[in-house]
Design an enzyme around this catalytic site. Structure first.
Site, PDB file in Angstrom:
ATOM      1  N   ARG A 154       0.845  -1.182   0.000  1.00  0.00           N
ATOM      2  CA  ARG A 154       0.000   0.000   0.000  1.00  0.00           C
ATOM      3  C   ARG A 154       0.881   1.232   0.000  1.00  0.00           C
ATOM      4  O   ARG A 154       1.728   1.388   0.863  1.00  0.00           O
ATOM      5  CB  ARG A 154      -0.805  -0.033   1.308  1.00  0.00           C
ATOM      6  CG  ARG A 154      -2.200   0.402   1.169  1.00  0.00           C
ATOM      7  CD  ARG A 154      -2.987   0.068   2.395  1.00  0.00           C
ATOM      8  NE  ARG A 154      -2.430   0.538   3.653  1.00  0.00           N
ATOM      9  CZ  ARG A 154      -3.170   0.919   4.672  1.00  0.00           C
ATOM     10  NH1 ARG A 154      -4.473   0.926   4.565  1.00  0.00           N
ATOM     11  NH2 ARG A 154      -2.626   1.280   5.800  1.00  0.00           N
ATOM     12  N   THR A 158      -1.007   7.548  -0.803  1.00  0.00           N
ATOM     13  CA  THR A 158      -2.312   7.474  -1.487  1.00  0.00           C
ATOM     14  C   THR A 158      -3.190   6.351  -0.934  1.00  0.00           C
ATOM     15  O   THR A 158      -4.382   6.311  -1.209  1.00  0.00           O
ATOM     16  CB  THR A 158      -2.104   7.187  -2.985  1.00  0.00           C
ATOM     17  OG1 THR A 158      -1.466   5.893  -3.104  1.00  0.00           O
ATOM     18  CG2 THR A 158      -1.219   8.226  -3.644  1.00  0.00           C
ATOM     19  N   ASP A 250       0.635  -2.770  12.406  1.00  0.00           N
ATOM     20  CA  ASP A 250       1.069  -3.188  11.062  1.00  0.00           C
ATOM     21  C   ASP A 250       1.399  -4.685  11.094  1.00  0.00           C
ATOM     22  O   ASP A 250       2.356  -5.114  11.728  1.00  0.00           O
ATOM     23  CB  ASP A 250       2.294  -2.368  10.651  1.00  0.00           C
ATOM     24  CG  ASP A 250       2.665  -2.615   9.198  1.00  0.00           C
ATOM     25  OD1 ASP A 250       2.686  -1.652   8.422  1.00  0.00           O
ATOM     26  OD2 ASP A 250       2.924  -3.795   8.831  1.00  0.00           O
ATOM     27  N   ASP A 253       4.979  -5.640   9.809  1.00  0.00           N
ATOM     28  CA  ASP A 253       6.036  -5.243  10.748  1.00  0.00           C
ATOM     29  C   ASP A 253       6.016  -6.098  12.012  1.00  0.00           C
ATOM     30  O   ASP A 253       7.062  -6.489  12.524  1.00  0.00           O
ATOM     31  CB  ASP A 253       5.871  -3.766  11.133  1.00  0.00           C
ATOM     32  CG  ASP A 253       6.329  -2.837  10.015  1.00  0.00           C
ATOM     33  OD1 ASP A 253       7.040  -3.312   9.108  1.00  0.00           O
ATOM     34  OD2 ASP A 253       5.971  -1.643  10.054  1.00  0.00           O
TER      35      ASP A 253
HETATM   36  C1  PRP Z   1      -0.987  -4.393   4.523  1.00  0.00           C
HETATM   37  C2  PRP Z   1      -1.841  -5.632   4.614  1.00  0.00           C
HETATM   38  C3  PRP Z   1      -2.645  -5.577   3.351  1.00  0.00           C
HETATM   39  C4  PRP Z   1      -2.856  -4.103   3.168  1.00  0.00           C
HETATM   40  C5  PRP Z   1      -4.246  -3.783   3.626  1.00  0.00           C
HETATM   41  O1  PRP Z   1       0.082  -4.594   3.688  1.00  0.00           O
HETATM   42  O2  PRP Z   1      -1.102  -6.802   4.771  1.00  0.00           O
HETATM   43  O3  PRP Z   1      -2.002  -6.143   2.240  1.00  0.00           O
HETATM   44  O4  PRP Z   1      -1.906  -3.431   4.008  1.00  0.00           O
HETATM   45  O5  PRP Z   1      -4.553  -2.465   3.383  1.00  0.00           O
HETATM   46  P1  PRP Z   1      -5.658  -2.016   2.338  1.00  0.00           P
HETATM   47  O6  PRP Z   1      -6.855  -2.854   2.601  1.00  0.00           O
HETATM   48  O7  PRP Z   1      -5.848  -0.571   2.671  1.00  0.00           O
HETATM   49  O8  PRP Z   1      -5.116  -2.207   0.963  1.00  0.00           O
HETATM   50  P2  PRP Z   1       1.229  -3.488   3.483  1.00  0.00           P
HETATM   51  O9  PRP Z   1       0.895  -2.587   2.358  1.00  0.00           O
HETATM   52  O10 PRP Z   1       1.505  -2.831   4.802  1.00  0.00           O
HETATM   53  O11 PRP Z   1       2.465  -4.338   2.997  1.00  0.00           O
HETATM   54  P3  PRP Z   1       3.337  -5.425   3.785  1.00  0.00           P
HETATM   55  O12 PRP Z   1       2.496  -6.652   3.900  1.00  0.00           O
HETATM   56  O13 PRP Z   1       4.496  -5.607   2.881  1.00  0.00           O
HETATM   57  O14 PRP Z   1       3.727  -4.867   5.127  1.00  0.00           O
HETATM   58  N1  URA Z   2      -2.238  -2.813   7.130  1.00  0.00           N
HETATM   59  C1  URA Z   2      -1.879  -3.241   8.354  1.00  0.00           C
HETATM   60  O1  URA Z   2      -0.903  -3.999   8.490  1.00  0.00           O
HETATM   61  N2  URA Z   2      -2.560  -2.811   9.419  1.00  0.00           N
HETATM   62  C2  URA Z   2      -3.619  -1.980   9.312  1.00  0.00           C
HETATM   63  O2  URA Z   2      -4.228  -1.631  10.342  1.00  0.00           O
HETATM   64  C3  URA Z   2      -3.996  -1.541   8.027  1.00  0.00           C
HETATM   65  C4  URA Z   2      -3.286  -1.994   6.944  1.00  0.00           C
END
Ligand code: PRP
Ligand code: URA
Length: 262
Positions: A154, A158, A250, A253
């Protein structure tokens, strides 16, 4: 140890109800069930948003207990990964309850009988990175499943998904796809993943999330009303920067120990 203080007497979930599709007669307004402390059912959601029929929120006591551990800010990455895995198994079990089987002749030591074997080819689609932690448990459940990784992150500014990895072959090789991602926040990533899979030729798609936000559920059900969502909780709302409240922070993380240390 959970840090949550127990503020009400223990509640006894309804036995035998593993997954709770909130089924209602068509005339009844679509509002979530509310449960008071005196009810014998724990609340399935911390929001008053409508619950669409395609959203399945688990009420299994093991799921409820593990989810509280996962949310706890004091839960370290090792324990967090363990609980992501355990919850994934439980939610996957529920999500696969309607996978198709076909009859199979089995010879027991005593006689021959008709058993069953899985007829659906199952595809697991973990969304990188956070969905990775859900794969092993799902493979334990369905050892013959194919795993197709999708890389989406994400954009923090944006909140739109950015695709960075996709090695799907030309046409669909599975009958039932489970998209694995712990968090359904704005729904941007899930919607993008569903669109990729539909272009690939996938016909039956389900989402398996640990925590969903009402905004994400609405985005997915509006764009893809045919996609069922299985989760452990429907939380209250998103905050100003797109994080789920109360949520767990997160998910990537917390699994991989990459959060800011300040
Ligand atoms: C997180 C999560 C989803 C997304 C959800 O991933 O694991 O994929 O955010 O958010 P959305 O519904 O608003 O799209 P992130 O982008 O943090 O990537 P990561 O898994 O690499 O940490
Ligand atoms: N992605 C995450 O990992 N946590 C949230 O709360 C939203 C998006």
């Amino acid at each position: 140890m959970l840090r949550c203080r127990r503020s009400s007497p223990p509640v006894r979930p309804r036995l035998g109800l593993i997954s709770s599709r909130i089924d209602r007669p068509p005339t009844e307004p679509s509002v979530p069930e509310k449960h008071s402390a005196s009810s014998d059912l724990p609340a399935v959601s911390t929001t008053s948003h409508p619950i669409p029929p395609t959203l399945h929120i688990s009420r299994h006591p093991a799921v409820l207990h593990k989810l509280a551990v996962l949310r706890d800010v004091a839960t370290e990455p090792k324990k967090f990964r363990e609980v992501v895995r355990e919850l994934s198994w439980l939610l996957g079990y529920e999500a696969l309850a309607d996978a198709r089987v076909r009859p199979l002749e089995v010879r027991t030591p005593l006689e021959t009988m008709t058993g069953h074997e899985l007829a659906d080819r199952i595809g697991l689609i973990p969304i990188l990175r956070a969905g990775l932690g859900m794969v092993d448990a799902m493979l334990e459940l369905m050892p013959t499943a194919q795993v197709w990784h999708l890389g989406l992150f994400r954009d923090e500014r944006t909140l739109r998904p950015v695709e960075y990895y996709n090695r799907l072959p030309d046409s669909a090789t599975v009958d039932l796809c489970l998209i694995l991602d712990p968090m359904l926040a704005t729904g941007g990533s899930a919607t993008a993943a569903i669109e990729v899979l539909k272009r690939w030729g996938a016909v039956r798609i389900k989402l398996v999330n640990l925590i969903a936000a009402p905004e994400g559920v609405e985005a997915v059900t509006t764009a893809h009303p045919d996609v069922e969502i299985h989760c452990a909780a429907l939380d209250r709302q998103l905050n100003a920067v797109g994080y789920i409240l109360p949520g767990l922070g997160d998910a990537g993380d917390r699994q991989f120990g990459t959060g800011r240390s300040d």
